[in-house]
Scaffold this active site. Sequence first.
Site, PDB file in Angstrom:
ATOM      1  CD  GLU A 154      -2.764  -1.111   2.532  1.00  0.00           C
ATOM      2  OE1 GLU A 154      -3.981  -1.322   2.455  1.00  0.00           O
ATOM      3  OE2 GLU A 154      -2.169  -0.926   3.619  1.00  0.00           O
ATOM      4  CG  ASN A 192      -4.529  -3.633   8.790  1.00  0.00           C
ATOM      5  OD1 ASN A 192      -4.741  -4.833   8.817  1.00  0.00           O
ATOM      6  ND2 ASN A 192      -3.314  -3.127   8.876  1.00  0.00           N
TER       7      ASN A 192
END
Length: 480
Positions: A154, A192
């Site tokens: 990411e 997440n």
Amino acid sequence: MNVAINTVAVIGSGTMGAGIAEVAAAAGQQVLLHDISADALSRAVAAMRQRLEDRVARGRLSADDAGRMLARIVPVADLAALAAADLVIEAAAENLEIKKTLFSRLGEICPPRTLLTSNTSSISVTAIAAGVKHPERVAGVHFFNPAPVMKLVEVVSGMATSAEVVEQLCQCVARWGKQPVRCQSTPGFIVNRVARPFYAEAWRALEEQVAPPEAIDAALREAGRFPMGPLALTDLIGQDVNFAVTCSVFNAFWQERRFLPSLLQQELVLAGRFGKKSGHGVYRWPQGAPEVALAAAADDACAAARVTQNRDVVTHAVWIELDEVVLAVTTGETAQAMSARLQRPVVLMDHSEGDLVAVAAAAGNRPGETQKAVRYLQQQGKRVLVVADYPGLLVWRTVAMLVNEALDALQKGVASEADINTAMRLGVNYPRGPLQWGEQLGWQRVLQLLENLQRHYGEERYRPCSLLRQRALLESSYES
């Protein structure tokens, strides 16, 4: 800003830092590996040497390549030596104050052309960059563990991060053989954040005693096609680690109820039952989850049921009629609520993409009525897992919540639709991206299930996001 990245500095020689250093060295970069502990540096290099020797022994790497990789990694004790780096990747303690202090020092040590990045999984990149000279060069590069194996990275933009820096970082990690996805700095980034319902819905099912843990995990793994059940996965991650991430996301979103941590998981953490690493979590390790108790083969007398189809005038879903028994895919009602509405015995099925299917029966069903549904499904080659009457069952409500969270992230500009799907496939190995899943299952069906869950519980947790409502309306207009 356009920097040729030749020398990479990695701060922190723990599992993630050493793994990132290995990735960069394998791609031909010169790597400066820094840690405040000389002993930790020595252990990291020794462990890396052992891993490479193991790969050589298995024929996966030549001895010459292994030697060249190790030669490219230079341990450095002095932070000032990182001034020579074109790219710095910080993989130190997950603590904002520590990171802010470190990045402030890096801003003084490193020339303005040096890209400064953090491997943080949950801390705001905007906050890390605050007070750093030339904050436009500060970004997140979040690798997944183990870094040499996992493909996803990411690339996270803080408020000040320049588009040129993001583009350079994406190109760099792509050269390292990784798949970059771009996202804005927001709690949990993509993976997440979007993954929270996968764990949360399993904990809720366990708390409400819908089924034993091994049955919950089996449903998500075998019917939902997730690579692991959520409860076993939290044992593998570490209950303390998984619970801390959930609490971090929950608090960062001002205690948004859909991220509510589990009291049961907290009890495990307080008891020191961290999972595999402590020998006991949800399961005892090393054996892990026990066998799942499936429905026994139904009596052959049930085979004579007359099978027809009908349609629910309220939900518009097609159901199967087995004599007087209604067998339908869940829409978020309980079987008992549907039975009371229809004045008929009802058995509800979960979503299933495998040979296992979870079912729930209305409390008012007679045993033989439920057995008709079990027998019918067994005749279709299904292994039947009977759970308590639970709205949305196990797979369907989990997938619906993942779709809803992904749409919320998309609507708020966290990342593109393609990057959200890619992140969830590669970062946590979901069988498909959540937005692909929503399109396949149907936006209206996802919306209906969440609305029924919200009605049942009376909780904000199951509130459909506005983009889901928009997509459901568009889908409806295309069909009309």
